[in-house]
Design a protein around this motif. Structure first.
Motif, PDB file in Angstrom:
ATOM      1  N   LEU A 413       0.841  -1.209   0.000  1.00 17.48           N
ATOM      2  CA  LEU A 413       0.000   0.000   0.000  1.00 17.48           C
ATOM      3  C   LEU A 413       0.869   1.251   0.000  1.00 17.48           C
ATOM      4  N   MET A 414       1.924   1.220   0.802  1.00 15.23           N
ATOM      5  CA  MET A 414       2.812   2.394   0.854  1.00 15.23           C
ATOM      6  C   MET A 414       3.360   2.683  -0.548  1.00 15.23           C
ATOM      7  N   CYS A 415       3.796   1.651  -1.246  1.00 12.16           N
ATOM      8  CA  CYS A 415       4.334   1.845  -2.607  1.00 12.16           C
ATOM      9  C   CYS A 415       3.254   2.364  -3.548  1.00 12.16           C
ATOM     10  N   VAL A 416       2.061   1.772  -3.443  1.00 10.54           N
ATOM     11  CA  VAL A 416       0.961   2.200  -4.313  1.00 10.54           C
ATOM     12  C   VAL A 416       0.667   3.678  -4.088  1.00 10.54           C
ATOM     13  N   TYR A 417       0.612   4.099  -2.822  1.00 10.84           N
ATOM     14  CA  TYR A 417       0.339   5.517  -2.521  1.00 10.84           C
ATOM     15  C   TYR A 417       1.427   6.415  -3.117  1.00 10.84           C
ATOM     16  N   LEU A 418       2.678   5.991  -2.963  1.00 14.45           N
ATOM     17  CA  LEU A 418       3.774   6.830  -3.458  1.00 14.45           C
ATOM     18  C   LEU A 418       3.695   6.996  -4.974  1.00 14.45           C
ATOM     19  N   ILE A 419       3.411   5.899  -5.665  1.00 16.59           N
ATOM     20  CA  ILE A 419       3.328   6.003  -7.132  1.00 16.59           C
ATOM     21  C   ILE A 419       2.111   6.845  -7.521  1.00 16.59           C
ATOM     22  N   ALA A 420       0.979   6.611  -6.860  1.00 15.56           N
ATOM     23  CA  ALA A 420      -0.245   7.352  -7.210  1.00 15.56           C
ATOM     24  C   ALA A 420      -0.053   8.844  -6.932  1.00 15.56           C
ATOM     25  N   LEU A 421       0.601   9.159  -5.819  1.00 10.57           N
ATOM     26  CA  LEU A 421       0.814  10.577  -5.495  1.00 10.57           C
ATOM     27  C   LEU A 421       1.778  11.218  -6.498  1.00 10.57           C
ATOM     28  N   GLN A 422       2.816  10.478  -6.841  1.00 11.03           N
ATOM     29  CA  GLN A 422       3.786  11.040  -7.780  1.00 11.03           C
ATOM     30  C   GLN A 422       3.158  11.233  -9.160  1.00 11.03           C
ATOM     31  N   LEU A 423       2.331  10.277  -9.554  1.00 14.18           N
ATOM     32  CA  LEU A 423       1.624  10.449 -10.826  1.00 14.18           C
ATOM     33  C   LEU A 423       0.679  11.647 -10.715  1.00 14.18           C
ATOM     34  N   GLY A 424       0.058  11.791  -9.559  1.00 11.94           N
ATOM     35  CA  GLY A 424      -0.816  12.942  -9.316  1.00 11.94           C
ATOM     36  C   GLY A 424      -0.038  14.237  -9.452  1.00 11.94           C
ATOM     37  N   ARG A 425       1.144  14.239  -8.869  1.00 13.58           N
ATOM     38  CA  ARG A 425       2.010  15.415  -8.929  1.00 13.58           C
ATOM     39  C   ARG A 425       2.325  15.757 -10.387  1.00 13.58           C
ATOM     40  N   LEU A 426       2.702  14.730 -11.172  1.00 10.77           N
ATOM     41  CA  LEU A 426       3.042  14.947 -12.581  1.00 10.77           C
ATOM     42  C   LEU A 426       1.832  15.404 -13.383  1.00 10.77           C
ATOM     43  N   ARG A 427       0.644  15.087 -12.879  1.00  9.53           N
ATOM     44  CA  ARG A 427      -0.581  15.463 -13.596  1.00  9.53           C
ATOM     45  C   ARG A 427      -1.274  16.662 -12.939  1.00  9.53           C
ATOM     46  N   GLY A 428      -0.538  17.376 -12.073  1.00 12.06           N
ATOM     47  CA  GLY A 428      -1.067  18.666 -11.637  1.00 12.06           C
ATOM     48  C   GLY A 428      -1.472  18.796 -10.177  1.00 12.06           C
ATOM     49  N   MET A 429      -1.233  17.797  -9.335  1.00 14.01           N
ATOM     50  CA  MET A 429      -1.562  17.957  -7.904  1.00 14.01           C
ATOM     51  C   MET A 429      -0.730  19.109  -7.340  1.00 14.01           C
ATOM     52  N   ASN A 430      -1.344  19.976  -6.548  1.00 13.83           N
ATOM     53  CA  ASN A 430      -0.588  21.151  -6.093  1.00 13.83           C
ATOM     54  C   ASN A 430       0.309  20.830  -4.889  1.00 13.83           C
ATOM     55  N   ASP A 431       1.249  21.761  -4.623  1.00 20.61           N
ATOM     56  CA  ASP A 431       2.269  21.550  -3.584  1.00 20.61           C
ATOM     57  C   ASP A 431       1.649  21.278  -2.219  1.00 20.61           C
ATOM     58  N   GLU A 433      -1.311  20.122  -1.365  1.00 22.84           N
ATOM     59  CA  GLU A 433      -1.958  18.810  -1.239  1.00 22.84           C
ATOM     60  C   GLU A 433      -0.914  17.700  -1.120  1.00 22.84           C
ATOM     61  N   LEU A 434       0.124  17.808  -1.954  1.00 23.71           N
ATOM     62  CA  LEU A 434       1.177  16.787  -1.902  1.00 23.71           C
ATOM     63  C   LEU A 434       1.848  16.799  -0.535  1.00 23.71           C
ATOM     64  N   ALA A 435       2.172  18.001  -0.034  1.00 20.73           N
ATOM     65  CA  ALA A 435       2.854  18.105   1.257  1.00 20.73           C
ATOM     66  C   ALA A 435       1.992  17.498   2.362  1.00 20.73           C
ATOM     67  N   ALA A 436       0.690  17.731   2.305  1.00 20.59           N
ATOM     68  CA  ALA A 436      -0.206  17.182   3.337  1.00 20.59           C
ATOM     69  C   ALA A 436      -0.183  15.657   3.307  1.00 20.59           C
ATOM     70  N   HIS A 437      -0.129  15.100   2.104  1.00 22.88           N
ATOM     71  CA  HIS A 437      -0.108  13.635   1.992  1.00 22.88           C
ATOM     72  C   HIS A 437       1.215  13.058   2.474  1.00 22.88           C
ATOM     73  N   ILE A 438       2.313  13.740   2.122  1.00 21.64           N
ATOM     74  CA  ILE A 438       3.619  13.227   2.572  1.00 21.64           C
ATOM     75  C   ILE A 438       3.665  13.259   4.102  1.00 21.64           C
ATOM     76  N   LEU A 575      -5.687   7.234   3.215  1.00 22.61           N
ATOM     77  CA  LEU A 575      -4.558   6.445   3.731  1.00 22.61           C
ATOM     78  C   LEU A 575      -4.993   5.483   4.841  1.00 22.61           C
ATOM     79  N   SER A 576      -6.247   5.539   5.227  1.00 19.42           N
ATOM     80  CA  SER A 576      -6.699   4.761   6.394  1.00 19.42           C
ATOM     81  C   SER A 576      -6.478   3.248   6.272  1.00 19.42           C
ATOM     82  N   PRO A 577      -6.505   2.641   5.066  1.00 21.57           N
ATOM     83  CA  PRO A 577      -6.350   1.175   5.029  1.00 21.57           C
ATOM     84  C   PRO A 577      -5.085   0.682   5.731  1.00 21.57           C
ATOM     85  N   ILE A 578      -3.996   1.447   5.639  1.00 19.90           N
ATOM     86  CA  ILE A 578      -2.735   0.985   6.266  1.00 19.90           C
ATOM     87  C   ILE A 578      -2.924   0.834   7.775  1.00 19.90           C
TER      88      ILE A 578
END
Ligand code: F6R
Length: 612
Positions: A413-431, A433-438, A575-578
């Motif tokens: 799950l941790m890996c899935v979140y990291l890839i999904a967030l990074q793809l989100g970042r590349l597709r326009g997720m703002n700073d 939102e990303l910082a809150a998730h990290i 992130l609750s499933p973890i």
């Protein structure tokens, strides 16, 4: 599935083989056997059932004759062709009794080969597909075991990892694999083979993961590698980071509870390696090759089996939420036979703890043929999946020995979140939102520790409920996916009938099953849907079910509705499933123990499903 070990060196081999097989017990088996080559020639002992039956059988013989010898092969069998019995156990021998073979996999053309061999005068003793291999090797044996194996391989169809020894060729073990894992360990004056690294760790941490159709010839002082045509090749060994202690119980009663407790560390390790701390924290996946080019994808397709598929279902929700990209989570065994529609612009995310699951590999290969790019999430660095994927993200969970997956799941799950967030970042997720998730991801290991510190509450609850005949898990969105995994954990190791359903489906059928013998656990970590969950809990209570809720520690919404509320630290809904899975893993574990079962080795299950 079956476990293979082999040893050639200076030590008495039988105890080494038994110890190695014990380390592979987690893979699942129903009989065991060893072949030792020594001054008395080739000696074989096998026994149906647990390894201790084999140990009892050979007890008086150790150090006293027939079983003396410094090379040999051993096997734990998980029956496919022929029932579990002494005769069907491996090693199998040829007619002369001079060639011994252990095998993991399935020889698909064994029936044809058997007829052909019988026409050439061979009589068979067992019902196994493996026996044909021993006879075939003998058929091609003209004084050189390696050449005989090469000849036999040309006739075999299907999957195999093989360890082969021959009385007339007494200083080498031949090992080969196709679609079934096999690892070669390089020691000092001794060399080994095994189905998995834990069996080697006491002797060496230098290993070679055999490639498909690659042959290893192990002598006491060297290892040679060949392709199927017999051409020698050079190989680099890999250093395994895990030490022998990682494959021990370390004071815990079972591997499963140890691995549940290892989750905070495993999550921390898996995350830390991918966070860049210069200035504002960002996710750094460039080292593994996930760069801006991946953002052009039009769809993400996730394929996996079992628990890993559940990680994929959570991945579907995460990719759609973070990256706003159409995502499918596919059961690999369905996907591969469905004639699916491909788009070369798809990202294929393949999740597999072992990296060797037959259906998962088949789905991956199908996708690869279509031109799609493959990302693998796996816990085994040298696995087939890791070797064949375009990009590999390792779950840094350490060895997972218990059959029921726990730390592999949460790190997936941790890996899935990291890839999904990074793809989100590349597709326009703002700073922001990303910082809150990290920030939320970074809190998870410590939050997991807090849940584990309260495990006695779960144990107490399990002691009241473990005899329930039906247990249902329900939830919505991410909680539905966590429910799937919770139900699987419970059924696997406690043999309780447990099912998961999307809470909105309750009225469409499952509620017909609810009565006073039922426990319904509602996962409630999606605040926007609390009122809906509350109604669902009331509906099952009205049918006399016992009810439990898993929710955040600052939520009292369900205190009056549910019989029992378990609290987990507050995190982002996505992130609750973890965290929410941890009480459910603990519940499954305690139910298994309370029912007098062995949670590490559930009946009928194997750790690594390398055959279809
Ligand atoms: C359940 C479990 C299995 C595996 C499945 C896939 O606890 O472990 O459902 O998840 O067999 O295995 P891998 O991840 O090795 O492909």
């Amino acid at each position: 599935m079956c476990g293979i070990v082999g040893y050639i060196g200076a030590e008495e081999t039988a105890p080494i083989l038994i110890k190695g097989l014990k380390r592979l017990e987690y893979r699942g088996y129903d009989s065991a056997g060893i072949a030792v080559l020594g001054s008395a020639g080739l000696t074989i002992r096998k026994s149906k059932g647990a390894l201790k039956n084999l140990e009892e059988k050979i007890e008086g013989e150790l150090g006293a004759g027939a079983l003396d010898g410094t090379m040999g092969i051993g096997h734990t069998r998980w029956a496919t062709h022929g029932e579990p019995s002494d005769i069907n156990s491996h090693p199998h021998t040829d007619v002369s009794g001079k060639i011994a073979v252990v095998h993991n996999g399935i020889i698909e053309n064994h029936a044809k080969l058997k007829v052909w061999l019988m026409e050439h005068g061979v009589s068979f003793r067992s019902e196994t597909d493996t026996e044909v291999i021993a006879h075939l090797v003998n058929f091609y044996y003209k004084g050189d075991l390696l050449q005989a194996v090469i000849g036999a391989l040309k006739r075999l169809e299907g999957s195999y990892a093989l360890g082969i020894i021959c009385e007339n060729d007494p200083d080498r073990i031949i090992a080969v694999r196709k679609e079934s894992p096999l690892v070669v360990g390089a020691g000092k004056g001794e060399n080994l083979i095994a189905s998995d690294v834990p069996a080697l760790l006491e002797y060496t941490r230098e290993v070679y993961y055999l490639e498909d159709r690659e042959i290893a010839v192990l002598y006491r002082d060297r290892i040679e590698f060949y392709n199927e045509e017999g051409e020698q090749r050079q190989r680099e060994s890999r250093h395994v980071e895990w030490d022998a202690a990682a494959a021990e119980k370390g004071g815990y009663e079972h591997f499963m509870i140890k691995e549940i407790h290892e989750q905070p560390k495993a999550l921390r390790d898996t995350l830390r390696a991918r966070i860049k701390i210069a200035g504002t924290k960002t996710i750094n996946l460039e080292e593994i090759g996930f760069d801006a080019s991946w953002a052009k994808a039009e769809r993400v397709v996730i394929a996996a089996c079992g628990t890993a598929w559940h990680a994929g279902v959570i991945g579907k929700y995460a990719f759609e939420k973070f990256a706003r990209i159409h995502t499918e989570a596919e059961i690999a065994s369905e996907y591969r036979y469905r004639n699916p529609i491909f788009n070369p612009k798809d990202i294929f995310l393949i999740i597999s703890q072992s990296g060797e699951t037959a259906d998962t590999l088949a789905a991956m290969r199908l996708a690869k043929k279509s031109g799609a790019r493959i990302i693998a999430i796996t816990n085994v660095v040298g696995s087939t999946l890791a070797r064949e994927a375009d990009l590999v993200m390792s779950t840094l969970a350490g060895p997972e020995i218990a059959v029921a997956s726990t730390k592999a799941f949460t790190t997936q799950l941790m890996c899935v979140y990291l890839i999904a967030l990074q793809l989100g970042r590349l597709r326009g997720m703002n700073d922001t939102e990303l910082a809150a998730h990290i920030e939320a991801l970074e809190k998870l290991p410590e939050q997991a520790e807090r849940i584990l510190a309260g495990k006695e509450d779960i144990q107490r609850f399990a002691s009241l409920q473990f005899n329930k005949s039906k247990v249902f898990y329900m939830g919505r969105l991410f909680d539905y996916a966590t429910s799937l995994e919770s139900a699987l954990k419970l059924k696997e190791i406690s043999y309780t009938h447990s099912e998961a359903f999307a809470a909105g489906e309750l009225k469409h059928g499952p509620i017909a099953l609810v009565d006073e013998t039922t426990l319904v656990t509602a996962l409630c970590t999606q605040p926007a849907l609390f009122d809906k969950m509350d109604s669902n809990i009331k509906e099952v209570k009205a049918r006399h079910a016992a009810t439990a809720v898993i929710t955040y520690d600052d939520v009292d919404y369900f205190d009056k509705t549910a019989d029992q509320v378990f609290r987990i630290p507050r995190t982002l809904d996505s992130l609750s499933p973890i965290l929410a899975i941890i009480p459910c893993q603990l519940y499954a574990y305690y139910c298994s123990v309370l029912r007098g079962l062995d949670p590490d080795k559930p009946r009928n299950l194997a750790k690594s499903v390398t055959v279809e």
